[in-house]
Design a protein around this motif. Structure first.
Motif, PDB file in Angstrom:
ATOM      1  N   SER A 137       3.469   1.761  -1.605  1.00  0.00           N
ATOM      2  CA  SER A 137       4.041   2.027  -2.929  1.00  0.00           C
ATOM      3  C   SER A 137       2.992   2.429  -3.948  1.00  0.00           C
ATOM      4  CB  SER A 137       4.785   0.775  -3.427  1.00  0.00           C
ATOM      5  OG  SER A 137       5.805   0.399  -2.526  1.00  0.00           O
ATOM      6  N   CYS A 138       1.711   2.388  -3.602  1.00  0.00           N
ATOM      7  CA  CYS A 138       0.653   2.756  -4.547  1.00  0.00           C
ATOM      8  C   CYS A 138       0.694   4.265  -4.800  1.00  0.00           C
ATOM      9  CB  CYS A 138      -0.719   2.357  -4.006  1.00  0.00           C
ATOM     10  SG  CYS A 138      -0.985   0.577  -3.941  1.00  0.00           S
ATOM     11  N   GLN A 139       0.538   4.640  -6.048  1.00  0.00           N
ATOM     12  CA  GLN A 139       0.623   6.048  -6.421  1.00  0.00           C
ATOM     13  C   GLN A 139      -0.690   6.608  -6.940  1.00  0.00           C
ATOM     14  OE1 GLN A 139       3.874   6.414  -9.183  1.00  0.00           O
ATOM     15  NE2 GLN A 139       5.427   6.083  -7.605  1.00  0.00           N
ATOM     16  N   THR A 140      -1.682   5.759  -7.197  1.00  0.00           N
ATOM     17  CA  THR A 140      -2.973   6.228  -7.682  1.00  0.00           C
ATOM     18  C   THR A 140      -4.087   5.568  -6.888  1.00  0.00           C
ATOM     19  OG1 THR A 140      -3.201   4.481  -9.359  1.00  0.00           O
ATOM     20  CG2 THR A 140      -2.036   6.508 -10.013  1.00  0.00           C
ATOM     21  N   LEU A 163      -5.546  -3.184  -5.224  1.00  0.00           N
ATOM     22  CA  LEU A 163      -4.799  -3.937  -4.206  1.00  0.00           C
ATOM     23  C   LEU A 163      -5.717  -4.332  -3.058  1.00  0.00           C
ATOM     24  CD1 LEU A 163      -2.162  -5.017  -2.955  1.00  0.00           C
ATOM     25  CD2 LEU A 163      -1.768  -2.706  -2.039  1.00  0.00           C
ATOM     26  N   LEU A 170       0.828  -1.206   0.000  1.00  0.00           N
ATOM     27  CA  LEU A 170       0.000   0.000   0.000  1.00  0.00           C
ATOM     28  C   LEU A 170       0.862   1.255   0.000  1.00  0.00           C
ATOM     29  CD1 LEU A 170      -3.054   0.582   0.078  1.00  0.00           C
ATOM     30  CD2 LEU A 170      -2.862   0.812   2.553  1.00  0.00           C
ATOM     31  N   GLU A 189      -4.800   2.020  -8.118  1.00  0.00           N
ATOM     32  CA  GLU A 189      -3.894   0.994  -7.589  1.00  0.00           C
ATOM     33  C   GLU A 189      -4.284   0.605  -6.168  1.00  0.00           C
ATOM     34  OE1 GLU A 189       0.008   2.576  -7.877  1.00  0.00           O
ATOM     35  OE2 GLU A 189       0.237   2.149 -10.014  1.00  0.00           O
ATOM     36  N   ILE A 190      -4.627   1.600  -5.342  1.00  0.00           N
ATOM     37  CA  ILE A 190      -5.028   1.312  -3.958  1.00  0.00           C
ATOM     38  C   ILE A 190      -6.276   0.445  -3.928  1.00  0.00           C
ATOM     39  CG2 ILE A 190      -5.935   2.383  -1.863  1.00  0.00           C
ATOM     40  CD1 ILE A 190      -4.070   4.731  -2.358  1.00  0.00           C
TER      41      ILE A 190
END
Length: 571
Positions: free
Chosen positions: A254-257, A264, A252, A260-261
């Motif tokens: 490393s998620c950038q958008t 995941l 979590l 992505e969150i």
């Protein structure tokens, strides 16, 4: 025959007392950690305040220089008044900065050096101003020493940059210290819980061994052994689930958008609860609605695409709300279909919060037997929701900070810092490819009179609308910036002088035709004056192009305002 006492019996009371002391120590450590983190966050906020005051001091000096230059170029009394006001603003800004860093002697010394540089620069501006007052604008322009002015400005900028770097270094140190405190607190809590748990397990084992003397206890022990095997399976399952949650926590970060969150989180929930379904909701900026941003699973329970905070018991109470199908006297959320959940299905609503602020909702539905492992799985899903809320809040904060670092909050255009960074890059690119580049300097006519007539709030509304008009009138590859005050700059890569004149005239006409709606009142219209300079004909450096475009802008104002002039064209 009475059962003999275990050899561990004398140690039970001390072990129990030790466990209580460990738990008390964990509580004290938690209170200490919260207090320390609060203090650390206060210092971090102080650092941001100092950085902001440095920016205010820089803007005040830039405003003084711009008005002094405008007065030398045009001789207009309006710029003379603005120059005299701006001088006072420089002193006010430096006094505020000095008050903010008085507790830091090195920074206080840098602030004094910065103030001294500003005073030297102001003295030069005052000399030119006095010369203009006595001998006229031409004498002041001839006496202007651009090299000396640039040297003074560089000294001021160097002092400001040193202060900013020092504050950024302090910010990094304070954030690192906050992280160390958090890590230490977690270590103490985990270690204390493990030790107290080990003591409790030891006490339970001692009691169990004493009760194996009779046949009845032997039979019960066999049943307990069977239950222990089941418990171990559950523990193993729980261990895997906690490992999955730990993996989720690591990924979590490393998620950038947001996408992505969400993806995941969906994958993790499905591994923790196979066959589960649900929705993610995020609160609107209006704080009235929660909109669905993603859904997953086959929809064991149907939930609406949007909901009000009052439609969900979890949002009302600020904590998880569970409803199991087939049980009576339950409060079912209004965003679920009537008659749900059905028998054998459990619905779980979890508010997504960060720093005590609600940012969304996670709704999960799964077969009841899949959630029959007690509260452990609910707790894991709850921890996932906590981490999810913090991750979304951090993402929103990063995006807000990124936008604030590049954009002017009032107009939505790029700020001057972005202009300084991007102008050089675009000019070098056009130079390598042998292409032209034009620069527009735009200024709102009689903006001070507009402010005096309608108020500063109306002036801000006017600048916001002009920012939108400029943004609508440029291409995606153009760089539209707020240069300062009511002055704007547009960099037009690969556009020659005729093309720039057409584009500037379109913007001028759009501003002239627009009106401002403020507090139910229609204001305006207003006009703009625009000066243009083109690379390579008018200059080869960003500084020279900006100076020439600025001088052309003031020539346009001197010739009557509401017009577009090019540095290489004579009307």
């Amino acid at each position: 025959m009475p059962a003999s006492r275990s050899r561990w019996s004398p140690y039970r009371v001390p072990a129990f007392a030790a466990a209580l002391l460990l738990l008390l120590g964990v509580g004290i450590a938690s209170v200490w950690g919260a207090s320390t983190l609060r203090s650390s966050n206060a210092w971090i906020g102080h650092t941001y305040e100092v950085i902001n005051r440095i920016e205010v001091a820089e803007r005040a000096l830039r405003s003084t220089e711009a008005n002094a230059r405008a007065y030398r170029l045009t001789g207009h009394p309006e710029f003379r008044s603005q120059y005299l006001i701006a001088i006072h603003q420089v002193e006010v800004a430096h006094e505020a900065l000095g008050a903010a860093i008085r507790d830091n002697p090195p920074q206080d010394a840098r602030a004094k050096r910065m103030h001294a540089s500003a005073q030297v620069h102001l003295a030069e501006l005052r000399r030119l101003f006095d010369l203009q007052e006595l001998q006229g604008a031409e004498a002041a322009r001839q006496a202007t020493d651009s090299g000396l002015t640039l040297q003074q400005w560089n000294e001021f900028e160097a002092a400001a940059s040193e202060m900013r770097r020092e504050e950024l270094s302090l910010l990094a140190e304070r954030k690192a210290r906050s992280d160390r405190y958090a890590t230490l607190l977690i270590s103490i809590v985990v270690l204390g819980m493990l030790l107290s748990g080990a003591l409790m397990v030891t006490l339970m084992a001692s009691v169990t061994r004493e009760n194996k003397r009779t046949r009845r206890l032997e039979l019960e022990a066999r049943g307990a052994a069977h239950e222990m095997a089941l418990s171990m399976a559950q523990v193993d399952q729980l261990s895997k689930q906690r490992h999955e949650l730990a993996r989720y926590s690591g990924l979590l970060q490393s998620c950038q958008t947001l996408e992505e969150i969400v993806q995941l989180s969906i994958a993790t929930i499905r591994r923790l609860l196979p066959g589960a379904s649900g929705r993610f909701y995020l609160i609107r900026a209006s704080q009235n609605f929660h909109d669905s941003v993603a859904s997953f699973g086959e929809g064991l329970i149907s939930s609406t695409d949007s909901l009000l905070p009052a439609d969900c018991w979890a949002l009302r109470r600020g904590q998880a709300h569970v409803v199991s199908g087939g049980e009576d006297l339950q409060l079912t959320c209004a965003h679920l279909d009537a008659g749900t959940p059905p028998h054998g299905v459990t619905a779980l609503c979890l508010p997504l919060t960060a720093q005590g602020t609600s940012i969304g909702l996670l709704h999960v539905s799964a077969a009841t037997h899949a959630m029959d492992h007690g509260s452990a799985l609910d707790e894991l899903i709850g921890q996932l929701a906590e981490q999810l809320g913090l991750a979304i809040a951090n993402l929103q904060l990063r995006e807000t900070l990124r936008t604030q670092s590049l954009r002017d909050p009032l107009t939505g255009l790029f700020n001057r810092r972005y202009l300084e960074e991007s102008f050089v890059r675009e000019l070098q690119r056009c130079d390598r490819r042998g292409l032209p580049l034009s620069v527009l300097m735009l200024d709102v006519d009689h903006f001070k009179r507009f402010n005096d007539t309608y108020g500063h709030a109306a002036g801000d509304a006017l600048l916001g609308q002009i920012g939108r008009q400029i943004q609508a009138g440029v291409r995606a590859e153009d760089i539209a910036c707020r240069y300062g005050g009511e002055e704007f700059t547009v960099v037009l890569p690969e556009l020659d002088a005729p093309g720039a004149l057409v584009r500037a005239e379109q913007i001028r006409r759009a501003v002239e035709l627009a009106t401002v709606q403020h507090l139910g009142q229609q204001l305006g219209p207003v006009t703009m004056s625009i000066g243009i300079a083109t690379f390579p004909v008018d200059g080869l450096t960003p500084e020279l192009l900006l100076q020439l475009a600025d001088a052309t802008l003031y020539r346009a104002k001197a010739e009557g305002r509401n017009r577009v002039l090019h540095a290489s064209y004579e009307d």
